[in-house]
Structures are given as structure tokens and as C-alpha cells.
Design an enzyme around this catalytic site. Structure first.
Site: not given
Ligand SMILES: NC(=O)c1ccc[n+]([C@@H]2O[C@H](COP(=O)([O-])OP(=O)(O)OC[C@H]3O[C@@H](n4cnc5c(N)ncnc54)[C@H](OP(=O)(O)O)[C@@H]3O)[C@@H](O)[C@H]2O)c1
Length: 286
Positions: A14, A40, A64-65, A129, A133
Site C-alpha cells: 500500500g 491475507d 486496511a480496507w 468504515y 476502524k
Molecule cells: N489513505 C488515507 O487517506 C488514510 C487516512 C487515514 C488513515 N489511513 C490508514 O492508514 C493505513 C495505511 O493506508 P494506506 O493509505 O497505505 O492504504 P492502501 O494504499 O489502500 O494500503 C492498504 C493495503 O492493505 C492491503 N490489504 C487489503 N486487504 C488486505 C488483506 N485482507 N490482507 C492483507 N492486505 C490487505 C491492500 O491491498 P490491495 O491493494 O491488494 O487491496 C493495500 O495494499 C490504513 O490503516 C488506513 O486505514 C489511511
């Protein structure tokens, strides 16, 4: 010479995951990086096995989802990744005497507060969501850590900065973004650097980690356009109520997280997001 410490990172494919892998390696950690294809996190047996095999000093959960709107109609799928998987990872970490750090979100708050949210403020998520979380946070033990962040952008994956740059390059159309949702944009690389610090120093408890400088989405898009050399007038301000069609999941109006726990722990705050944004845009548009 001391042996390198090992961190197991989930969600390593991610946007934060990829930065974290680089940052931990640069800080001389041995990294066991698992993207979704190699682990997973919803599969309990696989999680227990992977953590036992790596024998890590620390586990960092970045899986994360994040499909906020889709979670409204598929709440169970969101809970599978954002809640029960955190239980598996927290348990596996405990069994292997590894520290556990889990990343969470501003969406655990309802956004009605008229000042920034501190770590000890009451959560009250308004979306599926956000509920998933919040449930994940409840799986993290007192001897483990939660890092809440907001509005994440970076060089990897998809995010608002990349979307705006793509739209601006493709046509002269005017974009429309809301003025009544505010938050702190956070660059994935800066967040990853603080994750290294928190893991290095073996911190426990909840921390808010965002770049500085609260803005509305409208103001942030102006900044992105400006940083890339486009006229900032190519975005016009609208209200959330004008979004057509309305988005299925409600967004917090106030997403601003205060880094009180960082300050009280004597740890440095992250820099203003504008400086970090300029660097990111320069990287994306060399
Ligand atoms: N993005 C934001 O704006 C934001 C804001 C606040 C907090 N956060 C938090 O920051 C953290 C990192 O988020 P990010 O922005 O890096 O999100 P991201 O780019 O969507 O990365 C999340 C990763 O988790 C993977 N994933 C999904 N389901 C999975 C499973 N069952 N087993 C293993 N891996 C799985 C996804 O793989 P696939 O791509 O293959 O689905 C993706 O690579 C998360 O906890 C998120 O809730 C993000």
C-alpha cells in the site's frame, strides 16, 4: 555488533506500506514485507504462522480496507480486514513477544468538535468504515500502539494529489472540491519516518500523526495545482451538500488530529504539509 532487529510489515504493497518498508530498511531494520498476496491478514492461521516464522521484534499493520463508500454496503468485509485481522495480528505479536503497532484513522471521530481532536477524545464514528476502524483499535492491547493519521498522500498507490495532477494535465476543466471538510494532509513518507521512531523507541498507546496545517479539501486542491504550476483557480469551492451524487458514507467535517501525545512524549511534530507537498509534486512531476 548488535544483530539487526526485524519488523514484519503487513499491507506492504500500500501507499504507506511501501514507504515504511524503505524507511525501516534505511534505519537498519531487517524487514519482512508482506503484501496481500503473501499474507491475507484475515486468515488467522496464516497470520500466526507468518509472525512465528519471522520471529520479529515488531509487527506493523498497514493492511486496511479503505473503500470508505463501499464499506456502507459491505460492512462485514470492512470488519474482516479492519477489525478481526487486527485481533489476529495483536495476538500473534503477543505470542511472539513482538511489539505491535496498528494504524488507524480520523474517521473514528464524528467530526463535530470545533477544535482539533486529541488522542483522549471520545470516538464516535459515523460511517461503516469508521466503525470498523474503531473496532480494530479495540483489539489493540495497552502494551501495544495505535497511530491515527488522516488524508494520506504519497508517491505510491492512488491518492488525491495524483488524481488532481492527472485531471489537471488531461484537460482545462474546472474541478470542484468542498470547503466544509477540514483536515491535515499527511505525506506517507513523513508518516513512515515517525512510525520508525515510535517502533524504535518502543512506544505504546495512541498517537495522532499528521503533517501540520489544517486545510479544506478545496484549499488543499488549490495548493496541489499551485505546486504543480497550474492556476489555482482551476478548482472552485462547493459545499458537501452540493455533491452530486452525494457520497454514500458521511465524512467528518472536522478531521483535524492534534498530536498531543507526540508533544507530551517529547517527540517532534511533523512539518507543515505544504513543504512536504511541494516535494511530493516535484517527485511526481520531475
Ligand atoms: N489513505 C488515507 O487517506 C488514510 C487516512 C487515514 C488513515 N489511513 C490508514 O492508514 C493505513 C495505511 O493506508 P494506506 O493509505 O497505505 O492504504 P492502501 O494504499 O489502500 O494500503 C492498504 C493495503 O492493505 C492491503 N490489504 C487489503 N486487504 C488486505 C488483506 N485482507 N490482507 C492483507 N492486505 C490487505 C491492500 O491491498 P490491495 O491493494 O491488494 O487491496 C493495500 O495494499 C490504513 O490503516 C488506513 O486505514 C489511511
Amino acid at each position: 555488533m548488535t544483530a539487526a532487529r526485524t519488523v514484519l510489515i503487513t499491507g506492504a504493497g500500500g501507499q504507506v506500506g511501501r514507504e515504511a518498508v524503505d524507511r525501516f530498511r534505511a534505519a537498519d531494520w531487517q524487514v519482512v514485507a508482506h503484501d496481500r498476496s503473501s499474507l491475507d491478514v484475515t486468515r488467522r492461521g496464516d497470520v500466526l504462522e507468518a509472525v512465528a516464522a519471522a520471529r520479529p521484534d515488531a509487527v506493523l499493520n498497514l493492511a486496511a480496507w479503505n473503500a470508505v463508500d463501499q464499506a456502507e454496503t459491505d460492512e462485514e468485509a470492512a470488519f474482516a480486514v479492519n477489525a478481526i485481522a487486527v485481533r489476529h495480528l495483536a495476538d500473534a505479536s503477543r505470542r511472539n513477544a513482538a511489539r505491535f503497532v496498528h494504524v488507524s484513522t480520523d474517521y473514528v471521530f464524528d467530526g463535530t468538535k470545533d477544535s482539533p481532536y486529541g488522542e483522549w477524545d471520545r470516538t464516535n464514528p459515523q460511517s461503516a468504515y469508521g466503525r470498523s476502524k474503531e473496532a480494530g483499535e479495540q483489539e489493540v492491547g495497552p502494551d501495544q500502539a495505535i497511530v491515527r493519521t488522516s488524508w494520506v498522500c504519497g508517491a505510491h498507490g492512488s491518492n488525491l494529489v495524483k488524481t488532481v495532477l492527472r485531471l489537471a494535465a488531461a484537460s482545462d476543466q474546472t474541478l470542484a472540491f468542498v470547503t466544509d471538510q477540514i483536515g491535515c494532509p499527511t505525506m506517507a513518507a513523513d508518516l513512515a519516518a515517525t512510525l520508525v521512531t515510535l517502533v524504535d523507541d518502543e512506544h505504546v498507546g495512541t498517537f495522532h500523526v499528521t503533517n501540520g496545517g489544517p486545510v479544506s479539501w478545496y484549499e488543499f486542491v488549490r495548493e496541489i495545482l499551485e505546486a504543480a504550476g497550474y492556476p489555482p483557480e482551476r478548482v472552485r469551492p462547493i459545499a458537501t451538500a452540493e455533491l452530486d451524487p452525494p457520497r454514500p458514507a458521511p465524512r467528518p467535517a472536522n478531521s483535524v488530529l492534534d498530536g498531543l501525545a507526540l508533544r507530551l512524549s517529547g517527540l517532534p511534530a511533523l512539518r507543515h504539509h505544504r513543504e512536504a507537498l511541494d516535494e511530493l509534486v516535484a517527485e511526481l512531476q520531475p
